[in-house]
Design an enzyme around this catalytic site. Structure first.
Site, PDB file in Angstrom:
ATOM      1  CG  HIS A   1      51.249  39.012  36.373  1.00 21.36           C
ATOM      2  ND1 HIS A   1      51.473  40.333  36.050  1.00 21.36           N
ATOM      3  CD2 HIS A   1      50.609  39.016  37.582  1.00 21.36           C
ATOM      4  CE1 HIS A   1      51.015  41.101  37.024  1.00 21.36           C
ATOM      5  NE2 HIS A   1      50.478  40.342  37.954  1.00 21.36           N
TER       6      HIS A   1
ATOM      7  CG  HIS B   1      53.693  41.464  42.614  1.00 22.29           C
ATOM      8  ND1 HIS B   1      52.874  41.600  43.709  1.00 22.29           N
ATOM      9  CD2 HIS B   1      52.908  41.685  41.529  1.00 22.29           C
ATOM     10  CE1 HIS B   1      51.647  41.861  43.308  1.00 22.29           C
ATOM     11  NE2 HIS B   1      51.631  41.928  41.983  1.00 22.29           N
TER      12      HIS B   1
ATOM     13  CE1 TYR C   1      50.706  43.629  46.977  1.00 18.44           C
ATOM     14  CE2 TYR C   1      51.940  41.579  47.182  1.00 18.44           C
ATOM     15  CZ  TYR C   1      50.914  42.307  46.617  1.00 18.44           C
ATOM     16  OH  TYR C   1      50.087  41.719  45.688  1.00 18.44           O
TER      17      TYR C   1
ATOM     18  NE  ARG D   1      43.978  42.850  34.154  1.00 14.99           N
ATOM     19  CZ  ARG D   1      44.312  43.193  35.386  1.00 14.99           C
ATOM     20  NH1 ARG D   1      45.312  44.060  35.568  1.00 14.99           N
ATOM     21  NH2 ARG D   1      43.672  42.703  36.430  1.00 14.99           N
TER      22      ARG D   1
ATOM     23  CG  ASP E   1      45.741  47.130  39.941  1.00  7.44           C
ATOM     24  OD1 ASP E   1      46.948  47.372  39.743  1.00  7.44           O
ATOM     25  OD2 ASP E   1      45.213  46.032  39.693  1.00  7.44           O
TER      26      ASP E   1
ATOM     27  CD  GLU F   1      53.332  45.337  40.966  1.00  8.75           C
ATOM     28  OE1 GLU F   1      53.499  44.482  40.075  1.00  8.75           O
ATOM     29  OE2 GLU F   1      52.232  45.548  41.518  1.00  8.75           O
TER      30      GLU F   1
ATOM     31  CD  GLN G   1      49.673  48.507  37.419  1.00  8.82           C
ATOM     32  OE1 GLN G   1      50.113  48.830  36.318  1.00  8.82           O
ATOM     33  NE2 GLN G   1      48.378  48.476  37.683  1.00  8.82           N
TER      34      GLN G   1
END
Length: 364
Positions: free
Chosen positions: A123, A198, A200, A99, A260, A320, A292
């Site tokens: 982003h 990104h 997962y 952000r 998060d 991340e 992150q």
């Protein structure tokens, strides 16, 4: 045969089940551009699938020790599903991952950026690098196979100054279950950039990650305000819900709503994720200052995985590596400035292994 397809075909080292690189059609974007899927295979049978759209990881299958392999990357099976989703599955995110407060100031000049309803730039804005059509080039060495993706972000893209030229190099080791990603970005004038991947993970291959165990070499976190922007303080995690300095199951965190958070890495800058039931382990090592940790809190089952199963809340975790959010506005944070002669460099390694399987000591 088109030149790019011919080049990739020449780089292929073997058939689909042999070590090497092969490429195949994966579909067409809404702008009419063809997308290819690139399949990397090593001598141990580990398979990594990448696609041009977003320079994304779309599948990682690791050997199961029984002659087969288990896909540990939950994601839609086809391009249509990936394009329809806003989850950025496995993609490279930028120009600025995380952000920003709706603007950046560089050398005294203010650059307004696109914002959401909270006045925050997420982003870098939309469309970001995860929606870009990257250009691939395969390679092979004695020790590895891989893909290099390139993308040029023009001056003014997402509101940021300067042309940014990005090269993302994925490397799959031939003789170990290790995938690395090295990103370099060069600018023709001063700007800021923060990139990440990104992807997962679910080491069980399906279900919730509640019984996964996480440890992160980080004893502080980035404190956030009500808009999830950094306050500028790096606060200790010891004894808090963000404390993963020792192995901890994710279940309590998920039961409290999920996580998060940007953790401040130290020491070896390594995170270790384990699925005790299967014995699968993932170690993530990076040269970036932060990690992150996002536990898939917004997954709602709308997307389906390759087996047709809904990707439900907490079905995966993202780890991340990157710089901190809103760093351009906080001088005490590590700099994200990129300028001629000062490129962005980013490295991460995902190393898969095994530990002795054990009965899950948690309640999903």
């Amino acid at each position: 045969m088109k030149p790019l397809v011919a080049l990739l075909a020449l780089a292929t080292l073997g058939a689909a089940n042999q070590p090497g690189v092969r490429s195949e059609a994966f579909g067409t974007r809404t702008d009419g551009r063809a997308v290819q899927r690139h399949i990397l295979v090593n001598a141990r049978g580990m398979t990594v699938e990448l696609m041009d759209h977003g320079a994304a990881i779309v599948r990682i299958a690791v050997p199961d020790g029984k002659g087969g392999a288990v896909d540990v990357v939950p994601a839609p099976v086809d391009l249509a599903g990936l394009l329809a989703s806003n989850r950025r599955y496995g993609a490279i995110v930028g120009r600025y991952a995380g952000r920003l407060r709706g603007e950046v100031t560089i050398d005294g000049t203010r650059y307004p950026l696109a914002t959401n309803a909270s006045g925050v730039t997420l982003h870098g804005g939309d469309p970001g690098f995860d929606r870009a059509a990257w250009v691939p080039r395969s390679f092979a060495t004695r020790d590895a196979v891989g893909l290099v993706f390139t993308h040029v972000s023009p001056d003014g893209d997402q509101g940021f100054p300067g042309k940014l030229t990005i090269e993302a190099r994925y490397t799959l080791a031939r003789d170990s279950d290790t995938l690395t990603l090295d990103i370099t970005a060069t600018a023709d004038r001063p700007t800021v950039a923060n990139l990440t991947n990104h992807v997962y993970f679910n080491l069980a291959g399906q279900g919730s990650v509640a019984c996964h165990v996480l440890r992160v070499d980080a004893d502080r976190r980035v404190e956030l305000d009500a808009r999830k922007l950094p306050t500028g303080r790096l606060v200790p995690v010891r004894g808090t819900a963000s404390d993963f300095t020792r192995d901890r199951p994710l279940a309590p965190v998920l039961q409290a709503g999920g996580m998060d958070e940007m953790l401040v890495l130290s020491g070896s800058r390594t995170a270790r994720l384990t699925d005790p039931a299967s014995g699968r382990m993932l170690a993530v090592t990076t040269d970036q200052p932060g990690l992150q940790v996002f536990t898939g809190n917004a997954f709602d089952g709308a997307d389906r995985d390759r087996a047709g199963r809904p990707i439900a809340r907490h079905a995966a975790i993202a780890l991340e590596p990157g710089h901190f959010a809103d760093s351009p506005a906080i001088p005490a944070f590590p700099s994200t400035r990129v300028a001629p002669g000062k490129p962005l460099r980013w490295h991460a390694a995902w190393r898969f292994g095994r530990v002795a399987p054990a009965a899950a000591a948690c309640t999903p």
